[in-house]
Design an enzyme around this catalytic site. Sequence first.
Site, PDB file in Angstrom:
ATOM      1  N   GLU A 135       6.133  13.125   1.096  1.00 41.08           N
ATOM      2  CA  GLU A 135       6.906  12.673  -0.077  1.00 41.08           C
ATOM      3  C   GLU A 135       6.543  13.495  -1.311  1.00 41.08           C
ATOM      4  OE1 GLU A 135       6.648   8.458  -0.956  1.00 41.08           O
ATOM      5  OE2 GLU A 135       6.694   7.993   1.174  1.00 41.08           O
ATOM      6  N   SER A 140       1.642   6.085  -3.302  1.00 39.44           N
ATOM      7  CA  SER A 140       2.479   7.274  -3.110  1.00 39.44           C
ATOM      8  C   SER A 140       3.176   7.653  -4.395  1.00 39.44           C
ATOM      9  CB  SER A 140       3.543   7.034  -2.043  1.00 39.44           C
ATOM     10  OG  SER A 140       2.927   6.742  -0.838  1.00 39.44           O
ATOM     11  N   CYS A 163      -6.275   6.246   5.907  1.00 37.95           N
ATOM     12  CA  CYS A 163      -4.917   5.826   5.535  1.00 37.95           C
ATOM     13  C   CYS A 163      -3.879   6.187   6.603  1.00 37.95           C
ATOM     14  CB  CYS A 163      -4.522   6.478   4.215  1.00 37.95           C
ATOM     15  SG  CYS A 163      -2.827   6.080   3.741  1.00 37.95           S
ATOM     16  N   ALA A 194       0.845  -1.201   0.000  1.00 40.66           N
ATOM     17  CA  ALA A 194       0.000   0.000   0.000  1.00 40.66           C
ATOM     18  C   ALA A 194       0.869   1.234   0.000  1.00 40.66           C
ATOM     19  CB  ALA A 194      -0.901   0.010   1.235  1.00 40.66           C
ATOM     20  N   GLU A 215       2.924   2.103  -4.074  1.00 41.25           N
ATOM     21  CA  GLU A 215       2.210   2.283  -5.335  1.00 41.25           C
ATOM     22  C   GLU A 215       1.384   3.577  -5.322  1.00 41.25           C
ATOM     23  OE1 GLU A 215       2.367   0.574  -7.988  1.00 41.25           O
ATOM     24  OE2 GLU A 215       0.518   0.821  -9.134  1.00 41.25           O
TER      25      GLU A 215
END
Length: 393
Positions: free
Chosen positions: A349, A233, A340, A228, A231
Amino acid sequence: MVDVARAMAHDPHGVFARMREAGPVHPIVAPDGSAAWLVTRYADVQAGLGDPRLALNKTHAKPGGYKGFELPPALDANLLNMDPPDHTRLRRLAGQAFTARRIAGLRGELERAAEELADELAGHERVDLVKDFATPYSVGVISELLGVPTASRADFRTWTNAVLGVDATREGIRATVREMYAFFARLLAAKRTEPGPDLLSALITARDDGDRLSEDELTSLAFLLLFAGYENSANLIAGSLLAMLSDDDLRASLRTDPAAIPALVEEVARHMSPALLAIRRFAVEDVELGGVPIPAGDTVFLSIAAANRDPRRFDRPDRVDLERPDTARHLSFGQGIHYCIGAPLARLEAELAVRTILDRFPHATRYAPTSWHPSVRVRGLASLPVELGGTRV
Ligand code: HEM
């Protein structure tokens, strides 16, 4: 019944828009071929995300219904397949590692990682910001956090393509998942004999000291965090870069006011919806969603992407607009108990990725069309070809 899987893979936002305007809830064929419901409007999706009558644990699926990935039991015992109280206990443990404070403390490290990747880009005239920046950045960050050796990182892309791609076959998925399981089992065994300062070692210790995480829970948590964690991110990073590179005025204003970059990331999260669908849910009893009766045991997909562009909720939703007063109400990271866990990390990020490319390559321009991954679950760029110092073609 609409086979959304195929249609969505190529034009998800177009398909969702048509379905959302046609009605709030639709019978569909799920990606695994079983019958399911798709919920499209913001109010219903938001309510569904917080509705305890829509459970994540597959035991609530009716016999012969949803099959999904058919993960081995050790990988199936993950947060996205659990309801309270099991979910509450596991989430508390995993959540300790992802506090906003801890993530904010990683800022310097993440800045350095982005700079290092930019140094590598600097030697080239043309690059693909997906392959050469967004993916290695996101894989690198989550791998570093969890303690995954550098040599294993290249495998992730192959694995997720094999599992999430629209042409993924059941056999292909099964074989890949077996490979991933073996990888995680080996990694955890290695951490057990030689713990490091990483998150996985910390989770093992938490288990051994207090007997809190079972072996299966550990393996599946590692699997979930990695899978999780990179991908979605990478897709958010690439989408944010695309938005910045596609609008000269926006780029100029971000250069003058870099403090607005988080607003861009947030608006891209809404507009792009890297996770097109929330995790599938099962009605634990007969329920009514958007006025449509859903029998107990049926599978429900809440469309985050359709909700995020619902004109009933967002004014002119198809525009990327940093001044939008209600961007933050998007559902891209879910809502409620399954919100999340990686959201603060993913936001940081993406912010640092945009900031780095903006600073280091002020004249970067797109020189060829972008392409998107055909997938029914995630919205992600397959490539973002850029000329670093070139002129627009
Ligand atoms: C470092 C990055 C990330 C990590 C480690 C991560 C991890 C996780 C985990 C462990 C959960 C399960 C939480 C629970 O059940 O309690 C979750 C949920 C979720 N994540 Fe992330 N995630 C990351 C990035 C993202 C990104 C970039 C997006 C999309 C913008 C995203 C979208 C979601 C959604 C929609 C859910 C909720 C699913 C639902 O309720 O159906 N994640 N994430």
